[in-house]
Write a protein that holds these residues in place. Structure first.
Motif, PDB file in Angstrom:
ATOM      1  N   ASP A 149       0.785  -1.241   0.000  1.00 28.12           N
ATOM      2  CA  ASP A 149       0.000   0.000   0.000  1.00 28.12           C
ATOM      3  C   ASP A 149       0.816   1.289   0.000  1.00 28.12           C
ATOM      4  O   ASP A 149       0.302   2.327  -0.365  1.00 28.12           O
ATOM      5  N   ARG A 150       2.093   1.249   0.360  1.00 27.01           N
ATOM      6  CA  ARG A 150       2.904   2.475   0.333  1.00 27.01           C
ATOM      7  C   ARG A 150       3.913   2.479  -0.806  1.00 27.01           C
ATOM      8  O   ARG A 150       4.799   3.316  -0.844  1.00 27.01           O
ATOM      9  N   LYS A 151       3.804   1.544  -1.722  1.00 31.79           N
ATOM     10  CA  LYS A 151       4.752   1.467  -2.831  1.00 31.79           C
ATOM     11  C   LYS A 151       4.219   2.257  -4.031  1.00 31.79           C
ATOM     12  O   LYS A 151       3.026   2.393  -4.210  1.00 31.79           O
ATOM     13  N   ILE A 152       5.156   2.737  -4.851  1.00 24.97           N
ATOM     14  CA  ILE A 152       4.815   3.579  -6.000  1.00 24.97           C
ATOM     15  C   ILE A 152       5.538   3.051  -7.233  1.00 24.97           C
ATOM     16  O   ILE A 152       6.733   2.754  -7.169  1.00 24.97           O
ATOM     17  N   ALA A 153       4.831   2.947  -8.348  1.00 24.37           N
ATOM     18  CA  ALA A 153       5.459   2.646  -9.642  1.00 24.37           C
ATOM     19  C   ALA A 153       5.796   3.977 -10.307  1.00 24.37           C
ATOM     20  O   ALA A 153       5.017   4.933 -10.234  1.00 24.37           O
ATOM     21  N   ASP A 154       6.956   4.037 -10.962  1.00 26.73           N
ATOM     22  CA  ASP A 154       7.383   5.293 -11.576  1.00 26.73           C
ATOM     23  C   ASP A 154       6.428   5.749 -12.681  1.00 26.73           C
ATOM     24  O   ASP A 154       6.020   6.911 -12.709  1.00 26.73           O
ATOM     25  N   PHE A 155       6.087   4.839 -13.609  1.00 29.02           N
ATOM     26  CA  PHE A 155       5.255   5.211 -14.758  1.00 29.02           C
ATOM     27  C   PHE A 155       4.321   4.060 -15.123  1.00 29.02           C
ATOM     28  O   PHE A 155       4.656   2.891 -14.926  1.00 29.02           O
ATOM     29  N   ALA A 156       3.185   4.416 -15.694  1.00 33.50           N
ATOM     30  CA  ALA A 156       2.278   3.428 -16.272  1.00 33.50           C
ATOM     31  C   ALA A 156       1.858   3.950 -17.634  1.00 33.50           C
ATOM     32  O   ALA A 156       1.568   5.139 -17.797  1.00 33.50           O
ATOM     33  N   VAL A 157       1.857   3.049 -18.613  1.00 34.10           N
ATOM     34  CA  VAL A 157       1.359   3.359 -19.951  1.00 34.10           C
ATOM     35  C   VAL A 157      -0.009   2.701 -20.038  1.00 34.10           C
ATOM     36  O   VAL A 157      -0.143   1.492 -19.824  1.00 34.10           O
ATOM     37  N   LEU A 158      -1.047   3.512 -20.346  1.00 36.66           N
ATOM     38  CA  LEU A 158      -2.432   3.045 -20.345  1.00 36.66           C
ATOM     39  C   LEU A 158      -3.022   3.111 -21.742  1.00 36.66           C
ATOM     40  O   LEU A 158      -2.698   4.015 -22.517  1.00 36.66           O
ATOM     41  N   ASP A 159      -3.928   2.177 -22.024  1.00 37.98           N
ATOM     42  CA  ASP A 159      -4.619   2.234 -23.306  1.00 37.98           C
ATOM     43  C   ASP A 159      -5.803   3.205 -23.192  1.00 37.98           C
ATOM     44  O   ASP A 159      -5.981   3.874 -22.170  1.00 37.98           O
ATOM     45  N   HIS A 160      -6.636   3.252 -24.231  1.00 35.23           N
ATOM     46  CA  HIS A 160      -7.739   4.214 -24.264  1.00 35.23           C
ATOM     47  C   HIS A 160      -8.817   3.909 -23.228  1.00 35.23           C
ATOM     48  O   HIS A 160      -9.578   4.802 -22.856  1.00 35.23           O
ATOM     49  N   ALA A 161      -8.872   2.665 -22.768  1.00 39.06           N
ATOM     50  CA  ALA A 161      -9.835   2.285 -21.725  1.00 39.06           C
ATOM     51  C   ALA A 161      -9.191   2.366 -20.338  1.00 39.06           C
ATOM     52  O   ALA A 161      -9.749   1.876 -19.371  1.00 39.06           O
ATOM     53  N   TYR A 162      -8.014   2.970 -20.261  1.00 43.73           N
ATOM     54  CA  TYR A 162      -7.253   3.140 -19.021  1.00 43.73           C
ATOM     55  C   TYR A 162      -6.856   1.813 -18.386  1.00 43.73           C
ATOM     56  O   TYR A 162      -6.741   1.699 -17.178  1.00 43.73           O
ATOM     57  N   ARG A 163      -6.632   0.813 -19.232  1.00 47.38           N
ATOM     58  CA  ARG A 163      -6.042  -0.446 -18.770  1.00 47.38           C
ATOM     59  C   ARG A 163      -4.535  -0.309 -18.884  1.00 47.38           C
ATOM     60  O   ARG A 163      -4.027   0.302 -19.830  1.00 47.38           O
ATOM     61  N   VAL A 164      -3.837  -0.896 -17.957  1.00 48.72           N
ATOM     62  CA  VAL A 164      -2.384  -0.798 -17.928  1.00 48.72           C
ATOM     63  C   VAL A 164      -1.798  -1.683 -19.023  1.00 48.72           C
ATOM     64  O   VAL A 164      -2.065  -2.881 -19.077  1.00 48.72           O
ATOM     65  N   ILE A 165      -0.988  -1.085 -19.885  1.00 51.89           N
ATOM     66  CA  ILE A 165      -0.251  -1.831 -20.900  1.00 51.89           C
ATOM     67  C   ILE A 165       1.086  -2.264 -20.321  1.00 51.89           C
ATOM     68  O   ILE A 165       1.500  -3.406 -20.482  1.00 51.89           O
ATOM     69  N   ALA A 166       1.761  -1.348 -19.634  1.00 53.29           N
ATOM     70  CA  ALA A 166       3.056  -1.671 -19.030  1.00 53.29           C
ATOM     71  C   ALA A 166       3.322  -0.713 -17.878  1.00 53.29           C
ATOM     72  O   ALA A 166       2.905   0.446 -17.901  1.00 53.29           O
ATOM     73  N   LEU A 167       4.016  -1.233 -16.882  1.00 55.48           N
ATOM     74  CA  LEU A 167       4.531  -0.413 -15.787  1.00 55.48           C
ATOM     75  C   LEU A 167       6.021  -0.263 -16.015  1.00 55.48           C
ATOM     76  O   LEU A 167       6.700  -1.236 -16.349  1.00 55.48           O
ATOM     77  N   ILE A 168       6.513   0.943 -15.857  1.00 53.43           N
ATOM     78  CA  ILE A 168       7.916   1.221 -16.180  1.00 53.43           C
ATOM     79  C   ILE A 168       8.601   1.826 -14.962  1.00 53.43           C
ATOM     80  O   ILE A 168       8.098   2.784 -14.370  1.00 53.43           O
ATOM     81  N   GLU A 169       9.729   1.235 -14.605  1.00 49.66           N
ATOM     82  CA  GLU A 169      10.549   1.715 -13.495  1.00 49.66           C
ATOM     83  C   GLU A 169      11.838   2.293 -14.052  1.00 49.66           C
ATOM     84  O   GLU A 169      12.439   1.706 -14.952  1.00 49.66           O
TER      85      GLU A 169
END
Length: 192
Positions: free
Chosen positions: A85-105
Protein backbone atom coordinates in the motif's frame (compact mmCIF):
# COMPACT_ATOMS: atom_id res chain seq x y z
CA UNK A 1 -10.76 -6.33 56.43
CA UNK A 2 -6.97 -6.04 56.58
CA UNK A 3 -6.61 -8.99 54.19
CA UNK A 4 -8.68 -7.28 51.48
CA UNK A 5 -6.91 -3.96 51.96
CA UNK A 6 -3.42 -5.34 51.38
CA UNK A 7 -3.99 -6.35 47.74
CA UNK A 8 -5.69 -3.02 47.01
CA UNK A 9 -2.81 -1.04 48.51
CA UNK A 10 -0.34 -3.21 46.58
CA UNK A 11 -2.16 -2.62 43.26
CA UNK A 12 -2.39 1.13 43.95
CA UNK A 13 1.32 1.27 44.75
CA UNK A 14 2.19 -0.58 41.52
CA UNK A 15 -0.01 1.77 39.47
CA UNK A 16 1.61 4.78 41.13
CA UNK A 17 5.12 3.44 40.42
CA UNK A 18 4.14 2.74 36.80
CA UNK A 19 2.81 6.27 36.36
CA UNK A 20 5.99 7.77 37.81
CA UNK A 21 8.17 5.65 35.47
CA UNK A 22 6.11 6.65 32.42
CA UNK A 23 6.30 10.33 33.40
CA UNK A 24 10.08 10.07 33.81
CA UNK A 25 10.49 8.45 30.39
CA UNK A 26 8.29 11.10 28.76
CA UNK A 27 10.20 13.91 30.48
CA UNK A 28 13.53 12.49 29.29
CA UNK A 29 12.30 12.47 25.68
CA UNK A 30 11.24 16.07 25.95
CA UNK A 31 8.25 17.60 24.21
CA UNK A 32 7.39 16.15 20.82
CA UNK A 33 8.76 18.38 18.17
CA UNK A 34 7.51 18.01 14.67
CA UNK A 35 9.78 18.93 11.84
CA UNK A 36 8.54 21.42 9.27
CA UNK A 37 6.79 19.92 6.27
CA UNK A 38 8.29 21.03 2.98
CA UNK A 39 7.28 20.72 -0.64
CA UNK A 40 9.41 18.55 -2.90
CA UNK A 41 9.81 18.24 -6.63
CA UNK A 42 7.22 15.96 -8.17
CA UNK A 43 9.70 14.43 -10.64
CA UNK A 44 13.48 14.39 -10.73
CA UNK A 45 15.28 15.55 -13.89
CA UNK A 46 15.71 11.90 -14.99
CA UNK A 47 12.05 11.14 -14.32
CA UNK A 48 11.01 14.23 -16.31
CA UNK A 49 13.17 13.08 -19.22
CA UNK A 50 11.63 9.58 -19.05
CA UNK A 51 8.10 10.97 -18.83
CA UNK A 52 8.70 13.15 -21.89
CA UNK A 53 10.25 10.20 -23.76
CA UNK A 54 7.23 8.01 -23.00
CA UNK A 55 4.84 10.76 -24.15
CA UNK A 56 6.85 11.09 -27.39
CA UNK A 57 6.90 7.33 -27.93
CA UNK A 58 3.18 6.87 -27.23
CA UNK A 59 1.38 10.10 -28.16
CA UNK A 60 -2.02 8.42 -28.52
CA UNK A 61 -1.81 6.63 -25.15
CA UNK A 62 -1.98 7.92 -21.60
CA UNK A 63 1.23 8.02 -19.55
CA UNK A 64 0.93 8.60 -15.82
CA UNK A 65 3.60 8.97 -13.15
CA UNK A 66 3.95 8.12 -9.48
CA UNK A 67 1.27 5.40 -9.54
CA UNK A 68 0.36 3.96 -6.16
CA UNK A 69 0.41 0.17 -5.96
CA UNK A 70 -2.92 0.63 -4.16
CA UNK A 71 -4.36 1.83 -7.49
CA UNK A 72 -2.93 -1.26 -9.23
CA UNK A 73 -3.41 -4.09 -6.73
CA UNK A 74 -6.09 -5.23 -4.33
CA UNK A 75 -6.37 -7.78 -1.57
CA UNK A 76 -9.03 -8.56 0.99
CA UNK A 77 -6.70 -9.03 3.94
CA UNK A 78 -5.07 -6.03 5.58
CA UNK A 79 -1.80 -7.90 6.12
CA UNK A 80 -1.53 -8.52 2.38
CA UNK A 81 -2.43 -4.90 1.51
CA UNK A 82 0.25 -3.71 3.93
CA UNK A 83 2.86 -5.36 1.69
CA UNK A 84 2.11 -2.94 -1.15
CA UNK A 85 0.00 0.00 0.00
CA UNK A 86 2.90 2.48 0.33
CA UNK A 87 4.75 1.47 -2.83
CA UNK A 88 4.82 3.58 -6.00
CA UNK A 89 5.46 2.65 -9.64
CA UNK A 90 7.38 5.29 -11.58
CA UNK A 91 5.26 5.21 -14.76
CA UNK A 92 2.28 3.43 -16.27
CA UNK A 93 1.36 3.36 -19.95
CA UNK A 94 -2.43 3.04 -20.35
CA UNK A 95 -4.62 2.23 -23.31
CA UNK A 96 -7.74 4.21 -24.26
CA UNK A 97 -9.83 2.29 -21.73
CA UNK A 98 -7.25 3.14 -19.02
CA UNK A 99 -6.04 -0.45 -18.77
CA UNK A 100 -2.38 -0.80 -17.93
CA UNK A 101 -0.25 -1.83 -20.90
CA UNK A 102 3.06 -1.67 -19.03
CA UNK A 103 4.53 -0.41 -15.79
CA UNK A 104 7.92 1.22 -16.18
CA UNK A 105 10.55 1.72 -13.50
CA UNK A 106 13.50 4.06 -13.93
CA UNK A 107 16.27 2.92 -11.61
CA UNK A 108 19.06 5.12 -10.34
CA UNK A 109 22.34 4.08 -8.73
CA UNK A 110 20.67 3.30 -5.40
CA UNK A 111 18.84 0.36 -6.99
CA UNK A 112 22.08 -1.58 -7.30
CA UNK A 113 21.76 -2.19 -3.58
CA UNK A 114 18.03 -2.97 -3.78
CA UNK A 115 17.94 -5.81 -6.32
CA UNK A 116 16.11 -8.20 -3.98
CA UNK A 117 13.52 -5.58 -3.06
CA UNK A 118 13.07 -4.64 -6.75
CA UNK A 119 12.62 -8.30 -7.68
CA UNK A 120 10.00 -8.73 -4.95
CA UNK A 121 8.14 -5.60 -6.18
CA UNK A 122 8.28 -6.80 -9.79
CA UNK A 123 7.12 -10.30 -8.82
CA UNK A 124 4.16 -8.83 -6.94
CA UNK A 125 3.10 -6.80 -9.99
CA UNK A 126 3.77 -9.63 -12.44
CA UNK A 127 1.80 -11.99 -10.22
CA UNK A 128 -1.20 -9.68 -10.68
CA UNK A 129 -0.70 -9.86 -14.46
CA UNK A 130 1.16 -6.62 -15.11
CA UNK A 131 4.09 -6.23 -17.44
CA UNK A 132 7.05 -4.54 -15.76
CA UNK A 133 9.94 -2.92 -17.61
CA UNK A 134 12.90 -1.71 -15.59
CA UNK A 135 15.36 0.77 -17.13
CA UNK A 136 18.59 2.21 -15.78
CA UNK A 137 18.70 5.01 -18.37
CA UNK A 138 16.14 6.82 -20.47
CA UNK A 139 15.69 4.64 -23.59
CA UNK A 140 15.48 5.96 -27.12
CA UNK A 141 12.00 6.07 -28.67
CA UNK A 142 12.35 3.03 -30.94
CA UNK A 143 13.67 0.84 -28.10
CA UNK A 144 10.90 1.74 -25.67
CA UNK A 145 8.27 1.20 -28.38
CA UNK A 146 9.72 -2.22 -29.20
CA UNK A 147 9.88 -3.13 -25.51
CA UNK A 148 6.30 -2.09 -24.75
CA UNK A 149 4.87 -3.46 -28.01
CA UNK A 150 7.07 -6.31 -29.28
CA UNK A 151 6.20 -7.42 -32.83
CA UNK A 152 3.44 -10.04 -32.74
CA UNK A 153 5.37 -12.41 -35.00
CA UNK A 154 8.41 -12.58 -32.75
CA UNK A 155 8.29 -14.17 -29.32
CA UNK A 156 8.58 -11.83 -26.39
CA UNK A 157 12.27 -11.05 -26.18
CA UNK A 158 14.59 -9.89 -23.51
CA UNK A 159 14.46 -6.09 -23.88
CA UNK A 160 17.59 -4.32 -25.02
CA UNK A 161 19.64 -2.33 -22.58
CA UNK A 162 18.04 1.06 -22.37
CA UNK A 163 20.38 3.97 -22.90
CA UNK A 164 20.63 7.17 -24.87
CA UNK A 165 24.21 6.48 -25.83
CA UNK A 166 24.30 2.77 -26.55
CA UNK A 167 23.94 -0.30 -24.40
CA UNK A 168 25.00 -0.20 -20.79
CA UNK A 169 25.97 -3.01 -18.48
CA UNK A 170 22.91 -2.26 -16.42
CA UNK A 171 19.75 -3.25 -18.30
CA UNK A 172 16.28 -3.82 -17.05
CA UNK A 173 14.23 -6.76 -15.96
CA UNK A 174 12.39 -8.43 -18.78
CA UNK A 175 8.67 -8.99 -18.41
CA UNK A 176 7.73 -12.60 -17.79
CA UNK A 177 3.98 -12.46 -17.82
CA UNK A 178 1.45 -11.28 -20.37
CA UNK A 179 -0.26 -7.93 -20.14
CA UNK A 180 -3.38 -7.98 -18.05
CA UNK A 181 -6.12 -7.02 -20.45
CA UNK A 182 -9.70 -8.09 -20.51
CA UNK A 183 -11.08 -8.89 -23.94
CA UNK A 184 -14.01 -6.69 -24.94
CA UNK A 185 -17.44 -8.05 -24.04
CA UNK A 186 -19.34 -9.32 -27.09
CA UNK A 187 -22.28 -7.23 -28.17
CA UNK A 188 -25.61 -8.94 -27.41
CA UNK A 189 -27.35 -10.25 -30.51
CA UNK A 190 -30.62 -8.47 -31.21
CA UNK A 191 -33.41 -10.30 -32.98
CA UNK A 192 -33.85 -9.25 -36.57
Amino acid sequence: MKTTLVPLVLVAALLLIGAVVLAAVAARRGPRQSEPIKAKRFLTDREQAMFNRLKEAFPSLTVVTQVSFGALLSARKTATRNRFDRKIADFAVLDHAYRVIALIELDDATHRLKKDADTARDDMLKGAGYRVLRYTNVPNISDVRADVFPPASEPQREPRHASNDGPSEQGFVAPSSPILARPPKPEPQRPA
